[in-house]
Design a protein around this motif. Structure first.
Motif, mmCIF file in Angstrom:
data_model
loop_
_atom_site.group_PDB
_atom_site.id
_atom_site.type_symbol
_atom_site.label_atom_id
_atom_site.label_comp_id
_atom_site.label_asym_id
_atom_site.label_seq_id
_atom_site.Cartn_x
_atom_site.Cartn_y
_atom_site.Cartn_z
ATOM 1 N N VAL A 78 0.796 -1.227 0.000
ATOM 2 C CA VAL A 78 0.000 0.000 0.000
ATOM 3 C C VAL A 78 0.828 1.276 0.000
ATOM 4 N N PHE A 79 2.128 1.176 0.261
ATOM 5 C CA PHE A 79 2.935 2.394 0.351
ATOM 6 C C PHE A 79 2.890 3.166 -0.966
ATOM 7 N N ALA A 113 -5.265 10.172 9.799
ATOM 8 C CA ALA A 113 -4.242 9.760 10.764
ATOM 9 C C ALA A 113 -3.801 8.325 10.498
ATOM 10 N N PHE A 114 -4.761 7.461 10.288
ATOM 11 C CA PHE A 114 -4.482 6.045 10.049
ATOM 12 C C PHE A 114 -3.734 5.836 8.728
ATOM 13 N N LEU A 115 -4.192 6.472 7.658
ATOM 14 C CA LEU A 115 -3.588 6.274 6.342
ATOM 15 C C LEU A 115 -2.157 6.804 6.302
ATOM 16 N N GLY A 170 1.415 4.607 5.086
ATOM 17 C CA GLY A 170 2.108 5.045 3.884
ATOM 18 C C GLY A 170 1.221 5.378 2.712
ATOM 19 N N VAL A 171 -0.086 5.462 2.918
ATOM 20 C CA VAL A 171 -0.999 5.869 1.855
ATOM 21 C C VAL A 171 -1.069 7.391 1.826
ATOM 22 N N ILE A 223 -8.056 -2.682 3.269
ATOM 23 C CA ILE A 223 -7.392 -1.833 2.281
ATOM 24 C C ILE A 223 -6.352 -2.622 1.496
ATOM 25 N N VAL A 224 -5.533 -3.400 2.195
ATOM 26 C CA VAL A 224 -4.523 -4.206 1.507
ATOM 27 C C VAL A 224 -5.193 -5.173 0.536
#
Length: 452
Positions: A306-307, A325-327, A331-332, A433-434
């Motif tokens: 996801v980076f 904050a989470f993303l 690294g998104v 997400i992954v």
């Protein structure tokens, strides 16, 4: 001489919902409560349909059912008659009266009407009646939610009660599953918590043999009335209005108020657990240490997938802040963050939770509809769209995954059971997400593959 004005584009697909809808959801989180809209019947019908599509539960919202005549002469008689009808049919413990655009526009004095109602029918066994002003032209559904919570706290806490060694938690607009997880955390800490509102059972209850007019569950009214004797209040939200249930308790009764972000992702969850440790005097149970460790392990394992992905995020202002904050942690790159609310401090909040972690600060768009978001987002070429179901048409148009979070989720099953908060919620979102990224890559491959 005439001055050429800028073309005005009307709202085509609002990135918000109406204010009394949020109030109705909050009132549904109180034990034995019925939401009551002072306005036209159509408002209640629309909101019931919208809420049912997300929660998959029967939802009754009463209405004073005003018509053209009442728009001229006022809605006091209908309001009083409607309350009596609700008392007869439902026998509620509490009626939450929220105004609508119609009654706010004609200037109905709802507090005075309710005072008159109590004077006229005081010989009856009346339920608690709490009112909140919620014109939709003056806010969003989150304003209605926070307004209803503030009114519940303010109008049901008339005097200071004895210290009861409890903690108040005002959790913002999170899911039923989030509330259940929050309750488990408090129990594991040994904390007696009053969570207001508690929609975990009233909007996601078990199957019953017979229809129940008012589902069980919700925050007990007796507990709400004891919130003035709590040791502290914890409010979730970095974009909250100046006056909230927490500030009311602080100003009227001296209850310490701790305002933190919705605990989404590692760092915001750390803040929540540290705050809970401070107000309870208890150390974090070992199970949450292990959950935190599993989350970090997952970040390490899935980072390569996801980076550097580019995401557009939208929804309620505090949800958007939590997602940013989470993303940032995984690294998104959030390239655009949009919300339908205005002047809630979203720019400052997102900057605070991403600065020093994210590679870039996202573009912030407040008070926008999806037409505005889509025009700019299309230029930015996102890889992911993260928000509720109303973004689906754009995800399909751009050929990118939509990761559904928040409210409403109308085109998938189980939106009320999505977990967002805490280390466990962050792990849940990270997995989704992954896997969305992997599924997209796999589907686009001309040959396909079965091993990553």
């Amino acid at each position: 001489m005439t001055t050429k004005s800028k073309n005005y584009t009307s709202t085509t697909n609002a990135c918000k919902l109406c204010t009394p809808l949020g109030a109705s959801l909050a009132f549904r989180g109180v034990e034995g409560a019925i939401p009551f809209l002072h306005g036209s019947q159509g408002c209640a019908t629309y909101m019931r349909r919208y809420i049912i599509s997300h929660f998959r539960e029967p939802v009754d919202i009463a209405s004073s059912a005003l018509g053209e005549k009442h728009a001229i002469y006022g809605g006091a008689p209908n309001l009083k008659k409607g309350i009596l009808n609700v008392m007869k049919k439902y026998e509620p413990k509490l009626i939450g009266v929220a105004t609508t655009c119609l009654t706010e526009t004609i200037g109905d004095d709802v507090p005075r009407y309710l005072f008159e109602f109590n004077e006229e029918f005081g010989d009856l066994e009346l339920p608690e009646i709490v009112e909140v002003s919620t014109p939709s032209y003056n806010g969003t559904h989150t304003d209605g939610w926070h307004g209803a919570v503030r009114s519940l706290v303010d109008q049901l806490n008339m005097s200071k009660v004895e210290s009861n060694n409890s903690v108040n938690i005002l959790p913002n607009m999170i899911s039923c599953e989030d509330i259940r997880h929050l309750r488990d955390i408090c129990e594991d800490f040994g904390v007696e918590a009053t969570i207001l509102p508690d929609i975990s059972e009233t909007l996601d209850g078990p199957a019953l043999e017979d229809y129940v007019k008012i589902p069980s569950g919700g925050t007990p009214i007796a507990s709400i009335k004891k919130m003035s004797g709590a040791d502290a209040t914890i409010e979730f939200g970095r974009c909250l209005p100046a006056e909230t249930g927490g500030t009311v308790l602080a100003s009227k009764f001296g209850v310490a108020n701790h305002r933190i972000g919705i605990p989404m992702g590692l760092r915001e969850s750390d803040t929540f657990f540290e705050t809970l440790e401070a107000v309870s005097g208890s150390s974090m149970p070992a199970r949450y240490e292990r959950e935190r460790g599993r989350l970090i392990d997952a970040y390490v394992d899935g980072h390569k997938y996801v980076f550097g992905k580019r995401a557009v995020v939208y929804g309620e202002e505090d949800l958007v802040t939590g997602l940013c904050a989470f993303l940032a942690e995984i690294g998104v790159d959030v390239i655009l963050a949009g919300t339908g609310s205005k002047k809630k401090g979203l720019t400052e909040a997102v900057t605070a939770v991403t600065e020093g972690v994210a590679r870039r600060i996202p573009e912030i768009h407040e008070g926008v509809d999806f037409h505005d978001i889509a025009e700019r987002a299309g230029e930015l070429k996102p890889d992911l769209l993260i928000g509720h179901s109303k973004g689906y048409r754009y995800a399909k148009e751009w050929g990118i995954p939509l990761i559904r979070v928040g409210f409403p989720v109308h085109d998938r099953f189980g939106g009320q059971r999505l977990l967002h908060i805490g280390y466990k919620g962050a792990l849940n979102m990270f997995d989704r997400i992954v896997n969305a990224v992997l599924e997209k890559k796999q589907a686009d491959s001309p040959v396909g593959y079965g091993y990553m």
